[in-house]
Design a protein around this motif. Structure first.
Motif, PDB file in Angstrom:
ATOM      1  N   GLY A 197      20.238 -22.091  18.068  1.00 36.97           N
ATOM      2  CA  GLY A 197      20.221 -21.212  16.901  1.00 36.97           C
ATOM      3  C   GLY A 197      21.611 -21.024  16.341  1.00 36.97           C
ATOM      4  N   ASP A 198      21.676 -20.898  15.021  1.00 40.39           N
ATOM      5  CA  ASP A 198      22.958 -20.693  14.344  1.00 40.39           C
ATOM      6  C   ASP A 198      22.720 -19.753  13.170  1.00 40.39           C
ATOM      7  N   PRO A 199      23.041 -18.470  13.325  1.00 35.48           N
ATOM      8  CA  PRO A 199      22.808 -17.520  12.218  1.00 35.48           C
ATOM      9  C   PRO A 199      23.520 -17.899  10.936  1.00 35.48           C
ATOM     10  N   PHE A 425      32.889 -28.475  24.576  1.00 36.70           N
ATOM     11  CA  PHE A 425      32.666 -27.030  24.649  1.00 36.70           C
ATOM     12  C   PHE A 425      33.916 -26.274  24.212  1.00 36.70           C
ATOM     13  N   GLU A 426      35.063 -26.675  24.715  1.00 38.05           N
ATOM     14  CA  GLU A 426      36.303 -25.973  24.365  1.00 38.05           C
ATOM     15  C   GLU A 426      36.585 -26.085  22.872  1.00 38.05           C
ATOM     16  N   ALA A 427      36.340 -27.244  22.289  1.00 34.37           N
ATOM     17  CA  ALA A 427      36.569 -27.406  20.848  1.00 34.37           C
ATOM     18  C   ALA A 427      35.655 -26.488  20.053  1.00 34.37           C
ATOM     19  N   GLY A 428      34.404 -26.389  20.444  1.00 37.66           N
ATOM     20  CA  GLY A 428      33.477 -25.513  19.736  1.00 37.66           C
ATOM     21  C   GLY A 428      33.780 -24.053  19.962  1.00 37.66           C
ATOM     22  N   ARG A 429      34.223 -23.699  21.174  1.00 40.41           N
ATOM     23  CA  ARG A 429      34.528 -22.306  21.477  1.00 40.41           C
ATOM     24  C   ARG A 429      35.717 -21.809  20.669  1.00 40.41           C
ATOM     25  N   ALA A 436      28.794 -21.285  20.275  1.00 38.63           N
ATOM     26  CA  ALA A 436      29.163 -22.448  19.458  1.00 38.63           C
ATOM     27  C   ALA A 436      29.708 -23.562  20.341  1.00 38.63           C
ATOM     28  N   GLY A 437      30.449 -23.202  21.383  1.00 34.64           N
ATOM     29  CA  GLY A 437      30.966 -24.204  22.308  1.00 34.64           C
ATOM     30  C   GLY A 437      29.854 -24.901  23.075  1.00 34.64           C
ATOM     31  N   VAL A 438      28.893 -24.136  23.567  1.00 26.78           N
ATOM     32  CA  VAL A 438      27.764 -24.737  24.267  1.00 26.78           C
ATOM     33  C   VAL A 438      26.967 -25.623  23.320  1.00 26.78           C
TER      34      VAL A 438
END
Length: 809
Positions: A197-199, A425-429, A436-438
């Motif tokens: 999910g992405d609000p 994961f780190e880039a997204g976090r 977002a990282g996951v």
């Protein structure tokens, strides 16, 4: 860490040429002892009946049997397997050439197959599957479902797969192109977003179209009782929020106006079975008024193009899977199509706007507006931990991604596998926080070759042509993609990681567990759907001028009947001979009316018994098979004969020659010919005769069924159907009942076909001549257990081609 497989010479598991599993040895390749005739006598039979055409000078069909050594059959398996198949099915020598008697046929076939089986037992050849076997669309969707608890429409995300040998899971044709890689990238992004999910995701609009030939004058499955027509839509909402549901009604072809609105109709919209809105559309406004030009003009406006403009509602929906229903409240007194009765299909779309009943055309869902988070089954499966602080996030992410990677890659994962995912994961976090990282790590996982491809690695330093058993982890993947079209579950994968799959009784217990699991329905959708051509049913469009009752309701019912027959054989572990001779079938009201079976009401399918004299028993009596082997406007004895030859008798006709003349369906003065008369004239052409003399007599046996599978006694004006025919061996029959009985008198032919098709599907490659001894062993094993489906499956799973692999030669 995954263990490195050592190099093998000839595996110790192969003793005397047979693969000995800890669970017990598979059926021996060797069949019954050959007939007492000597090799010299068999040589004489070949010289007398076969060498005239198949010699070194003519080489018809590429065979030169005058030079083939009948005393060394095992040295040329490719040639002798072709000969054995043609002799066993009695398709050679062709009529009217002289043919051996039955004893000579049986003796020669037994000798050839016995020699071939003994050679295979002495030196088994498991063949070779591609090292990289891409998941097809169905497998990709199922793997995502089982990994993330998320159902996706892979056809909307990925391009179609190529097919070969009758199936779309054949590794050699599942190639990768730049466009496909782009599709996988987009699919990974879409799947990761829907799963977590992405609000902040953009508003999405999806339109669901109702088949234009769906008759909507009765209740449809899954919609509330007391309603008619409409649409039932299952959709996954990745985030909660407000969604707009808009309904568009069907227009007619004359002026493009909505039909059936001279009276008022109520349209109900439901979410998960609860009503969220009720609309009224159509009908006169105000009291009744006398007929006049003004009132007639006013009534015409009720069929205007804009009458459904207000059929929209915004509703708050929680994240997760929801069922949207749109249907009309049933009004028995509403206008019906009296002028066009007794047709079962709605023809309102072809008439004036005042005729018929209104139908739903499309349902469009737009959203989310004002997105909000929410827990879903997918999120629960992914987020197995929740970090208490930012410092806890890397450890939690490692746990999440390690668990997902093991299931997705279908093997133990290495530190390098996890490190790659943690980098994403780190880039997204950094940009959007923990979730977002996951999400970005999951997206990278779904793009990994270890997810998209099934990987089988050769032993280190193995010599060319080495035969070796696949690892337990690879065997688990073969098994799960065979039975489930999906990845191994935790139970199967754990057994494989512990190298316990080949322990006594373990493999058989897993096969039986997996066949009981609901995921085994993939055998119905993907195996039977392709083998029996059921995937072609939705695309069949019979000529409505000839078959005015045909509609999408009947089309769907035809397919479902055959699916339920196959599903019953799997679930109840019945004999595969039920596919030919079942004394039961499955019908709903629509299909029962098509078959002329009284006393069946409603859209629900139910199992009904059939008498011995019924023409509807087994596949040969099912309308789905009749329709996919016909043309839109007529039957085709050629297509039906070819279907029987390939899918029941187990041999394929040669390809037709170029520039085959069309069938002359009418006489010189324009009068229609019966199908038999047209085929007799066509077969008079020498270029056509060689194939048609085998195909036509088989196909004629089903001529009592028209192009949509309805029974008929005449073919054209006052011409009685002549359904007499013969099998390639000469057995005569008249009509589908006698054809079915003739086929059931030689059950081993059909069972070998089922075994060969199942083995092709299980291996994901074409069956070659060196696999046919295994096919015969599977059929012999099944014969000892009443040809039960589970016995065929278990014998395939224990076979050399399934258990082993060969390095490149």
């Amino acid at each position: 860490m995954q263990k490195q497989r050592p190099a093998y010479a000839l595996p110790a598991a192969i003793v005397g040429g047979a693969l000995l599993l800890a669970a017990g040895a598979p059926p021996s390749f060797a069949g019954p002892a050959p007939a007492s005739a000597s090799a010299g006598e068999h040589r004489a039979t070949l010289d007398r009946y076969c060498v005239t055409c198949h010699n070194d000078r003519l080489r018809i069909a590429g065979l030169a049997l005058d030079a083939a050594d009948v005393e060394a059959v095992g040295e040329d398996g490719a040639t002798w397997e072709k000969v054995a198949r043609k002799l066993r099915t009695r398709t050679m020598p062709p009529s009217p050439r002289p043919r051996p008697d039955e004893a000579a046929y049986d003796g020669l076939v037994a000798y050839l197959e016995g020699e071939l089986d003994r050679a295979a037992e002495a030196a088994p050849d498991p063949g070779r599957r591609p090292a990289l076997h891409r998941l097809n669309r169905a497998e990709y969707a199922n793997a995502v479902r089982d990994l993330l608890g998320l159902r996706i429409d892979a056809a909307a995300l990925l391009p179609p797969d190529d097919a070969s040998y009758g199936f779309d899971n054949i590794g050699d044709v599942l190639r990768v192109s730049p466009a496909l890689l782009d599709g996988y990238l987009d699919a990974a992004r879409t799947v990761a977003t829907r799963a977590i999910g992405d609000p902040a995701a953009a508003v999405e609009q999806i339109t669901h179209r109702v088949p234009p030939d769906l008759t909507q004058d009765r209740r449809l499955d899954g919609l509330p009782f007391g309603t008619r027509g409409g649409a039932r839509i299952e959709r996954y909402f990745p985030v909660g929020g407000e969604y707009e549901i808009q309904v568009r009604l069907q227009r007619n072809f004359i002026g493009g106006r909505i039909m059936g609105l001279t009276e008022a109709h109520e349209i109900e919209i439901t979410v998960d079975g609860e009503r969220v809105e009720l609309f009224t559309v159509g009908g006169r406004r105000g009291a009744a008024e006398p007929e006049s030009e003004e009132s007639e003009a006013r009534r015409r406006t009720y069929g205007d193009r804009e009458a459904d403009a207000g059929l929209r509602v915004r509703v708050p929906l929680q994240a997760g899977r929801r069922v949207i229903g749109v249907s009309f409240l049933d009004r028995p007194a509403a206008q019906v199509e009296g002028a066009r009765l007794p047709y079962l299909r709605s023809f309102a779309i072809l008439g004036e706007a005042t005729e018929g009943l209104p139908h739903v055309d499309t349902v469009t869902i737009t959203g989310p507006h004002g997105a909000a988070g929410g827990e879903t089954p997918s999120r629960a499966r992914i987020f197995t931990c929740r970090p208490a602080s930012r410092a806890d996030e890397p450890a939690c992410a490692r746990s999440i991604l390690t668990t997902l990677a093991r299931r997705a890659y279908r093997r133990p994962v290495s530190e390098g596998d996890v490190a790659t995912l943690l980098d994403f994961f780190e880039a997204g976090r950094r940009d959007g926080g923990f979730e977002a990282g996951v999400r970005l790590g999951l997206q990278r996982l779904l793009m990994s070759p270890d997810f998209i491809f099934r990987v089988e690695r050769d032993p280190v330093d193995a010599e060319a042509g080495t035969r070796y058993p696949v690892s337990d982890v690879e065997l688990a993947a073969r098994l799960s993609f065979f039975l489930w079209s999906s990845a191994p579950d935790d139970e199967l994968l754990a057994l494989a990681e512990d190298e316990r799959l080949r322990e006594p009784g373990v493999l058989e217990a897993e096969v039986r567990r997996m066949l009981r699991d609901e995921r085994a329905s993939a055998l119905v959708d993907n195996f039977a759907g392709q083998w029996l051509h059921l995937r072609n049913v939705p695309h069949a469009v019979p000529d409505t001028r000839i078959f005015p009752d045909f509609d999408d309701n009947l089309r769907a019912a035809m397919r479902r009947e055959t699916e339920l027959l196959f599903e019953t054989i799997v679930r109840e572990d019945r004999s595969v001979l039920d596919l030919l001779g079942a004394r039961y079938t499955f019908v709903n009201e629509r299909l029962a009316r098509h078959y002329g079976i009284p006393g069946i009401y409603g859209s629900r399918f139910r199992r009904i018994p059939l008498g011995d004299d019924s023409v509807r028993g087994g596949l040969l009596g099912q309308a789905s098979i009749q329709m996919v082997t016909s043309y839109p406007n007529r039957t085709s004895p050629v297509l039906r004969g070819k279907w029987l030859l390939e899918n029941v008798l187990g041999t394929a006709p040669p390809d037709p020659p170029a520039d085959v003349p069309a069938i002359e369906e009418t006489t010189a003065d324009g009068q229609p010919r019966s199908m038999r008369e047209a085929m007799v004239r066509h077969r008079a052409n020498p270029a056509c005769a060689s194939c048609h003399q085998v195909l036509d007599p088989l196909g004629f046996g089903m001529e009592h069924f028209d192009a949509v599978g309805a029974w008929r006694d005449t073919d054209g004006p006052n011409v009685a159907v002549d359904a007499t025919g013969s099998l390639p061996g000469g057995a005569r029959f008249d009509g589908p009942r006698e054809l079915r009985e003739a086929l059931l008198r030689q059950p081993e032919s059909f069972v070998r076909v089922v075994a060969e098709r199942l083995l092709t599907y299980a291996l994901g490659r074409g069956v070659e001549h060196y696999d046919l001894p295994a096919v015969r062993a599977v059929a012999r094993s099944a014969a000892q257990d009443d040809y039960r489906f589970s016995t065929l499956v278990m014998s395939i799973v224990e076979s050399v081609p399934f258990q082993m692999r060969r390095t490149p030669s």
